[in-house]
Design an enzyme around this catalytic site. Sequence first.
Site: not given
Length: 481
Positions: A282, A285, A313, A348, A389
């Site tokens: 992690e 990441w 969207w 998370n 995101w």
Amino acid sequence: MNADATRPAIVWFRKDLRLADHEALTAAVEAGLPVLPLYIHDVETPGAPRPGGASRWWLHESLQALDASLSECGGALIVRAGRTRGVLAEILRETNATAIHATESYEPFGTRCEADVEKLCREHDVAFHLHRGRLLFVPDDIVTKDGRPYRVFTPFWKSCLAQPAPPPPGAAPKFNSFADARSLQLAELKLQPSKPDWAGGLRKSWTPGERAAKDALSEFIDERIGAYATQRDALPGTPTSLLSPYLHFGEISPAQVWHAVSHAIDAEGGAIEKGANAFLREIGWREFSYHLLHSFPDLPDVPLRPEFKNFPWRDDKKALTAWQRGQTGYPVVDAAMRQLWETGWMPNRARMVVASFLVKHLLLPWQAGAAWFWDTLVDADLANNSASWQWVSGCGADAAPYFRIFNPILQGQKFDPEGEYVRTWVPELAELPANDIHAPWDAPPTVLAAAGVVLGKDYPEPIVDHAAARSRALRALESTK
């Protein structure tokens, strides 16, 4: 005495608000010059990121803690506000400083600032030194065989692990002397909320600062790291490290974390090795996100996969507000969003669930979610926020396929099987049994009545049907092909 020996060295603090394992600070001290610790609050330079509310609260507390640590060593943190180049030019004139030391940034605004400051220093015949400390691995060192940045995590992390281990962290330096300069009072930055004071939950949940960061790391290693691989996705309790805001503000360095965990593996062996390696992955990441931002500076705004630039969207302010306030009618989503508002943080797993719900169930743009997280997370980090995101939305590097749509009911049942997490943050559902708490609209009327729940009054009906939302999202994906 050489006259230059009385000229100070400026240590320009940014997101490295600590004394230990601070190469820039140590280099300034070892040069034998008086040290001028400086923080510049810059929201005026074009392109300067404006920290969100939760970040501003943490920044105030962190700067206060850093100043207290410097005070114990006989110094003080000098605080200024304004455009970085102008403030540093002013400080150079006032102090006749001979050098500026700083920790290298890998964010677009930070690197532009560094180029500007380097030019300023040449104009004033002042040395400018950039030092490592934000990351474990320098982005330009971790590239594919053809020299390109990695866009898939697993080969990226394998390449990192093939490098020499990060240097061991250094101790806080022993200061010789400090220089002084005019300083603002920290309160003049107006980082703290006034009226209404919405930060009570943050104060209750967190203690910013270097000492607290070290305590959080020690507690995690001593109590939870062994179970991290199997428990990290659990929503109730505290299965994770809680280190993300401390890493973001540089109150602890990634090298300190890396070596503390590595030493724990050496000491405990197989008892914690699986959990420790999962945790270090992690941290990988985090590195991956920064390397992506370094290579793709428009990551916060533009999807890496160009076909998503024309994704259909929706514009639905009512749905966005329901998501922000934890009023979607999906208990695990609402619990996470309310935890975020109260504490400035969520696990998370919860972040993935609520992000997937926003972009796939509601078809609202990921940039709107990233903006809300930026304002409400205490660990709001440009690289991690943007890359994560994009990953959830299916438009970024190593992205989750867009057709992978989290079912919020099943996610709640799997990672909050007894409903403890929902009961904590959605108290109006607290009396529902575990079998019904993640889908209260399916609960028998007698069960709802016994729990004192009237859907649409005490708790909202779902704002979208899961099956219909999934079909709509897949149709939207098809339109991009």
